[in-house]
Design a protein around this motif. Structure first.
Motif, PDB file in Angstrom:
ATOM      1  N   SER A  99       0.835  -1.210   0.000  1.00  0.00           N
ATOM      2  CA  SER A  99       0.000   0.000   0.000  1.00  0.00           C
ATOM      3  C   SER A  99       0.864   1.253   0.000  1.00  0.00           C
ATOM      4  O   SER A  99       0.613   2.204  -0.740  1.00  0.00           O
ATOM      5  CB  SER A  99      -0.915  -0.033   1.231  1.00  0.00           C
ATOM      6  OG  SER A  99      -1.500   1.230   1.423  1.00  0.00           O
TER       7      SER A  99
ATOM      8  N   HIS B 171       1.025   4.128  -2.796  1.00  0.00           N
ATOM      9  CA  HIS B 171       0.740   5.528  -2.523  1.00  0.00           C
ATOM     10  C   HIS B 171       1.878   6.423  -2.973  1.00  0.00           C
ATOM     11  O   HIS B 171       1.640   7.497  -3.547  1.00  0.00           O
ATOM     12  CB  HIS B 171       0.476   5.725  -1.026  1.00  0.00           C
ATOM     13  CG  HIS B 171      -0.942   5.491  -0.654  1.00  0.00           C
ATOM     14  ND1 HIS B 171      -1.450   4.222  -0.482  1.00  0.00           N
ATOM     15  CD2 HIS B 171      -1.972   6.344  -0.442  1.00  0.00           C
ATOM     16  CE1 HIS B 171      -2.729   4.326  -0.179  1.00  0.00           C
ATOM     17  NE2 HIS B 171      -3.081   5.598  -0.145  1.00  0.00           N
TER      18      HIS B 171
ATOM     19  N   SER C 103      -4.915   6.849   4.438  1.00  0.00           N
ATOM     20  CA  SER C 103      -5.123   6.267   3.111  1.00  0.00           C
ATOM     21  C   SER C 103      -4.211   5.056   2.907  1.00  0.00           C
ATOM     22  O   SER C 103      -4.630   4.013   2.398  1.00  0.00           O
ATOM     23  CB  SER C 103      -4.850   7.339   2.048  1.00  0.00           C
ATOM     24  OG  SER C 103      -5.015   6.820   0.768  1.00  0.00           O
TER      25      SER C 103
ATOM     26  N   TRP D 160      -5.516   1.180   2.325  1.00  0.00           N
ATOM     27  CA  TRP D 160      -5.180   0.330   1.187  1.00  0.00           C
ATOM     28  C   TRP D 160      -4.409  -0.916   1.632  1.00  0.00           C
ATOM     29  O   TRP D 160      -4.543  -1.974   1.016  1.00  0.00           O
ATOM     30  CB  TRP D 160      -4.393   1.131   0.144  1.00  0.00           C
ATOM     31  CG  TRP D 160      -5.333   1.965  -0.676  1.00  0.00           C
ATOM     32  CD1 TRP D 160      -5.647   3.258  -0.504  1.00  0.00           C
ATOM     33  CD2 TRP D 160      -6.112   1.496  -1.767  1.00  0.00           C
ATOM     34  NE1 TRP D 160      -6.577   3.660  -1.412  1.00  0.00           N
ATOM     35  CE2 TRP D 160      -6.887   2.588  -2.220  1.00  0.00           C
ATOM     36  CE3 TRP D 160      -6.256   0.261  -2.403  1.00  0.00           C
ATOM     37  CZ2 TRP D 160      -7.770   2.492  -3.274  1.00  0.00           C
ATOM     38  CZ3 TRP D 160      -7.129   0.168  -3.463  1.00  0.00           C
ATOM     39  CH2 TRP D 160      -7.882   1.282  -3.894  1.00  0.00           C
TER      40      TRP D 160
ATOM     41  N   PRO E  97     -12.363   4.943  -0.845  1.00  0.00           N
ATOM     42  CA  PRO E  97     -12.018   3.516  -0.939  1.00  0.00           C
ATOM     43  C   PRO E  97     -12.307   2.789   0.365  1.00  0.00           C
ATOM     44  O   PRO E  97     -12.688   1.603   0.350  1.00  0.00           O
ATOM     45  CB  PRO E  97     -10.529   3.523  -1.239  1.00  0.00           C
ATOM     46  CG  PRO E  97     -10.220   4.892  -1.684  1.00  0.00           C
ATOM     47  CD  PRO E  97     -11.191   5.782  -1.026  1.00  0.00           C
TER      48      PRO E  97
END
Lengths: 377, 240
Positions: free
Chosen positions: A8, A12, B37, B41, B194
């Motif tokens: 992740s 990002h 974020s 994810w 999301p």
């Protein structure tokens, strides 16, 4: 979990890097630079009130007086014009100089006629002939002609004595110009009189030319002279070379010393300073009339009656001429009564006091509305 | 003066410049939202992989379980492994069964209850594993926009203070501050959207897996109770 967290984070960072590179700096909007517009807050009075300008000139967006020819010399000039001294009104009367000029112009026309005819391209040869007979004509009419011819034969007489001749020659040329100078002013005096009656000009010229025809006795030349006559007649009517003589070379009668560079446009004589009569001044005027207005309470038929009195004031506040009275509404008898009372009130209240002199343009004509309906039953 | 202000205002409007221009609080909000974020994810990837793996294992286990293979043999092959989901439930039930029979259980009812309880505990643990961290997804999804909005409000407050200070209402003076403030809300939405979608999807998936495990547990409980009856009846008859 650690692997997914790492994934992740990597995703990002990749997305951020992409965002910084691709959509990092949006193309700046190309907007034309807006210049600051200076905005002046102008009172309506300066537009609605009389502006300095030329009363005869066409209307323009901004009124301006007739342009002056030189910049101003007087620092605090109030009136527009070419004068070196600031005067309120034109010092020279307009009509008289025009007359003197019309008197001046014709002699110039007639005398130089032959001279200008010399310069004419059309009939150069003929003109020479005309100039020759012309003095003959002038000589035939006035006596001085022999004087002109006399000096010319005189020179041969003194020739035998050269030493004397020199001494005599000196007086002779003096004598030559003298007669030459005499006849020139003399004929104009005689001719100037007929000149004052313009229709007679051609009539007089024709006999002259006829005498001229007779004296040279050259028939072939007659035709040429006729053409010359026509040119002469044409010249007397209109000769482009002589336009300057007709032109008014005197400066337009202007009074002030203030310079004006704009083209003339409609406006008043003088800017009233963008001022109308203030409320107090109008109240003063109204009050003066109201004090002198005696109304008769109890008259019938005053409903909706408006009496309008228009009058002109001089600068001392006195009424010039007689005030014009008109009225609308109401019954006939009541109207007649009220019109008379309004006229009396206006006439009685002169001279008007308290009107500012510098705003004379605004109150030179006053319109007063009387509304007697308050007193109606 | 005005031109100087214009130049200062328009010289850089890239994202990085907007971030660097922002105040301390707005920066903190933006960094926090960025981490949220990243965390979102990470959870999404983790759950996706886990759920896919769990689903595959469930399918494999069901195939093996209903293939007519002996339960004893299946238990022997699975006992040594670290099991997930259905296999874990099966192993826990079989272990309890084995323990009871090795020590000579007297009551078939007591044995049944113990096996059910062991399966419930395992099932709860497995379901908890499926739903783990989905709560944080829900939190990010609901709070992210608000946190971003907070950053925006602070940023706009700051930019309006700047307007008051510079005494110029030129758009070029106001715009960078507002853009920088809006960046906070944008990051909040980027994190939250999301998160919300993933939360709804994985909650559904976790519910489905839990239901499947419960169904298996009930079925296996029925099988075991039949086995208990069959095995205990001869003993009772022999005892009589």
């Amino acid at each position: 979990m650690k692997t997914s967290l790492g994934t992740s984070f990597a995703l990002h960072s990749a997305a951020l890097a992409f965002a910084l590179v691709s959509i990092g700096a949006p193309a700046p909007m190309e907007v034309a630079p807006v210049e600051a517009l200076p905005v002046d807050i102008v009172p309506v009075e300066s537009i609605t009130q009389i502006q300095e300008g030329d009363k005869k000139a066409p209307k323009a967006e901004k009124s301006a007086p007739t342009p002056t020819k030189k910049p101003t010399n007087v620092p605090d000039a109030q009136n527009t014009g070419d004068n070196s001294v600031d005067l309120k009104s034109a010092p020279v009367p307009v009509e008289k100089p025009v007359k003197t000029e019309s008197a001046m112009a014709p002699p110039k026309v007639e005398k130089p006629m032959p001279e200008t005819a010399k310069e004419n391209n059309e009939v150069k040869d003929v003109v020479k002939e005309e100039t020759a007979p012309k003095p003959v004509e002038t000589a035939s009419l006035p006596p001085p002609k022999p004087e002109v011819q006399q000096p010319t034969p005189k020179p041969p007489e003194p020739t035998p004595a050269p030493t004397e001749a020199k001494t005599e020659d000196a007086p002779l040329p003096d004598s030559v110009p003298l007669p030459a100078a005499r006849p020139k002013p003399e004929p104009p005096k005689e001719q100037a009189k007929p000149v004052e009656k313009p229709p007679e000009k051609p009539v007089e010229k024709k006999p002259e030319t006829k005498t001229a025809e007779k004296t040279p006795e050259k028939k072939p030349a007659e035709k040429k002279q006729e053409t010359a006559k026509t040119t002469k007649a044409g010249d007397s009517k209109f000769n482009p070379d002589d336009i300057e003589n007709f032109l008014n070379k005197q400066d337009a009668p202007s009074s002030g010393a203030k310079s004006s560079t704009q083209t003339a446009s409609l406006g008043g004589k003088k800017t009233t300073g963008g001022q109308s009569l203030s409320m107090s001044e109008m109240d003063a005027l109204r009050g003066q009339i109201q004090n002198n207005w005696s109304t008769f309470a109890g008259i019938e038929g005053l409903q909706g009656m408006i009496i309008t009195v228009t009058f002109n004031l001089d600068e001392g506040g006195n009424i010039v001429g007689s005030p014009k009275v008109s009225s609308t509404g109401g019954s006939d008898t009541a109207r007649r009564t009220m019109e008379a009372s309004a006229r009396r009130a206006v006439l009685k209240s002169q001279p008007f006091q308290g009107l500012p002199a510098d705003k004379y343009d605004t109150w030179s004509e006053v319109v007063v509305n009387f509304d007697p309906s308050e007193f109606a039953l | 003066m005005e031109q100087v202000a214009l130049e200062a205002a328009t010289h850089d409007v890239s994202l990085w410049a907007l971030f660097m221009q922002a105040g301390f609080i707005v920066k903190a909000v933006m960094i926090g939202l960025m981490f949220a974020s990243v965390w979102t994810w990470a959870i999404v990837i983790d759950k996706y992989i886990n759920f896919a793996k769990a689903k595959r294992q469930f399918d494999q286990f069901e195939q093996v379980f209903w293939s007519g293979q002996s339960l004893e043999e299946l238990y022997r092959t699975l006992a040594d492994r670290q099991n997930v989901g259905m296999a874990a439930i099966f192993v826990s039930a079989m272990r309890e069964w084995k323990k009871s029979f090795e020590r000579g259980a007297r009551s078939p009812i007591g044995l049944q209850m113990r096996i059910d309880r062991a399966m419930d505990v395992t099932l709860a643990r497995e379901a908890e594993g499926f739903e783990a961290r989905l709560g944080s997804l829900a939190t990010i999804g609901s709070a992210g926009p608000f946190i971003g909005l907070f950053g925006t409000v602070i940023g706009i407050m700051t930019s309006f203070q700047a307007i008051a200070g510079s005494k110029s209402t030129n758009l070029a003076v106001v715009a960078p501050g507002i853009a920088e403030a809006l960046l906070a809300t944008a990051i909040g939405l980027v994190a939250a959207i999301p998160a919300v979608i993933a939360y709804n999807k994985f909650m559904g998936d976790a519910g489905k897996l839990s239901a499947r495990m419960e169904g298996f547990a009930d079925e296996f409980s029925g099988i075991l109770s039949r086995q208990i009856d069959e095995k205990l009846q001869p003993r009772q008859q022999a005892a009589q």
